[in-house]
Design a protein around this motif. Structure first.
Motif, PDB file in Angstrom:
ATOM      1  N   ILE A 156       1.034  -1.208   0.135  1.00 38.45           N
ATOM      2  CA  ILE A 156       0.241   0.108  -0.159  1.00 38.45           C
ATOM      3  C   ILE A 156       0.925   1.119   0.063  1.00 38.45           C
ATOM      4  N   TYR A 168      -4.424   6.757  -1.675  1.00 33.61           N
ATOM      5  CA  TYR A 168      -3.666   5.673  -1.787  1.00 33.61           C
ATOM      6  C   TYR A 168      -3.535   4.658  -2.551  1.00 33.61           C
ATOM      7  N   GLU A 199       4.330   0.431   2.130  1.00 33.49           N
ATOM      8  CA  GLU A 199       4.478  -0.823   3.099  1.00 33.49           C
ATOM      9  C   GLU A 199       3.943  -2.129   2.678  1.00 33.49           C
ATOM     10  N   GLU A 239     -14.525   2.577   5.297  1.00 38.39           N
ATOM     11  CA  GLU A 239     -13.662   3.271   4.274  1.00 38.39           C
ATOM     12  C   GLU A 239     -14.413   3.065   2.647  1.00 38.39           C
ATOM     13  N   PHE A 314      -0.269  -0.728  12.157  1.00 40.87           N
ATOM     14  CA  PHE A 314       0.043   0.022  11.182  1.00 40.87           C
ATOM     15  C   PHE A 314      -0.119   1.450  11.225  1.00 40.87           C
TER      16      PHE A 314
END
Ligand code: ADP
Length: 366
Positions: A156, A168, A199, A239, A314
């Motif tokens: 990502i 993103y 990452e 999301e 994360f």
């Protein structure tokens, strides 16, 4: 950076019986005002003129005093800051407060007493610093790629300063990265020097647990070097990409977007509560080592449960997160700490109240 002494000298002149819990009317402010009221505090909201009537329309959460600004940047003016200090205001910095006023501006220009440790702004706002923090804590993290040429698995790509995950993208190879990066650039969405963090994309289930660490309490968990730690709720962000299946059988590009649009309540399988608290205790203890006195008050870990690796962290949000808005009257976890309804907003006010009673308000403001 504004010296702590400057902030403390303002705080010393505060009338402790007339403290007002203050923040910008946005993000989690209704919960903050509502919770502060329940704890007996007066409240102060800062708002743009347009939003005022909306915030006044909530009888049990509207701020007692409303101060209008034409632009959020006006909060930094000397006049406005003096006004806040005259009102004995203690600012609760939520996500929009930090976003609208600016982390750097807060550090360099804002001298009104603010709940928490300002240094978290430096550590939270810089993804590289966050990684250092996670390493110090010894929690499991995604694999990081320092350069696009290193990408060797689904990854990502996070644009620096991207708001709420917008923009993103995923890439599984350097070629895919280059192609997508160029595409975004040619659309004018990012510039050539855009700072990106890459990452590993961790497949699994996402959890966003909300914690509160009290420097007034004593360690109540293993791995905790200071303060007492509570798990006050968990959410999962809603999301855009979560609904990607709605376009099936075609994957519609518009759905490939991590923008946060809301939050869903979540409970975790009970045996995993241990893992969440363990990670939080390690993160809190590492924070004190790295930026003394470390985390104070609310914070949230963003985690993914991977079926083989367990919980991977994360991201950390070192302040009240909007996911706590799910629980204005307490969460499925708060009853195990409190016998009355305890939201995160109320928990902050409770901490202020305890500190005032114990003559320790200065310990909450750095
Ligand atoms: P924030 O918006 O709080 O800064 P991030 O930008 O780190 O959070 O991430 C935004 C969203 O992207 C997350 O909520 C999650 O859905 C997804 N995400 C972030 N990192 C990873 C990862 N390593 N693996 C899988 N999904 C991720």
């Amino acid at each position: 950076m504004i010296s702590r002494e400057r902030i403390m000298s303002a705080l010393r002149n505060y009338s402790e019986s007339d403290i007002k819990v203050a923040t910008i009317c946005s993000h989690s402010s209704l919960q903050i005002f509502h919770g502060a009221r329940l704890e007996g505090f007066a409240t102060l909201g800062i708002t743009l003129p347009r939003n005022r009537p909306y915030y006044e329309s909530f009888p049990t959460a509207r701020p007692d005093i409303i101060l209008e600004v034409e632009r959020y940047g006006d909060i930094l003016s000397d006049d406005f800051q003096r006004r806040l200090i005259e009102e004995n205001a203690i600012i609760i910095p939520h996500g929009s407060f930090v976003e609208y006023v600016g982390a750097q501006n807060i550090l360099e220009k804002f001298y009104v007493p603010m709940f928490g440790n300002r240094l978290t702004l430096l550590w939270e706002g810089d993804r590289r610093k966050q990684r250092h923090w996670f390493q110090e804590a010894g929690v499991a993290v995604p694999k990081y790629f320092n350069d696009p040429s290193e990408i060797d698995r689904p990854s990502i790509v996070k644009l620096h300063g991207a708001k709420g995950g917008h923009g993103y993208f995923n890439a599984s190879s350097p070629e895919e990265f280059n192609r997508k990066f160029e595409e975004l650039r040619s659309k004018g969405l990012i510039d050539r020097e855009a700072d990106v963090v890459i990452e590993e994309f961790v497949p699994g289930v996402r959890y966003y647990p909300h914690f509160f660490i009290s420097p007034l309490g004593n360690p109540n968990l293993p791995n905790l070097t200071h303060g007492s730690l509570e798990l006050l709720g968990i959410d999962r962000r809603l999301e855009v990409i979560d609904e990607v299946y709605r376009g099936l059988p075609k994957i519609m590009e518009e759905y490939l977007d991590y923008t946060v649009t809301g939050n869903l309540p979540v409970v975790v399988r009970e045996k995993f509560v241990v893992d969440l608290l363990e990670a939080a205790a390690k993160i809190a203890s590492a924070s004190r080592k790295l930026f003394n006195p470390g985390l104070i008050g609310p914070f949230c870990l963003e985690m993914i449960y991977h079926p083989k690796r367990g919980f991977v962290v994360f991201e950390v949000s070192a302040r009240i997160v909007a996911g706590t808005n799910l629980y204005p009257l307490g969460s499925p976890y708060s009853p195990y700490y409190y016998s009355e309804p305890m939201s995160m907003g109320r928990r902050i006010a409770r901490e202020l109240k305890t500190a005032i009673r114990e003559n320790k308000l200065h310990e909450l403001i750095h």
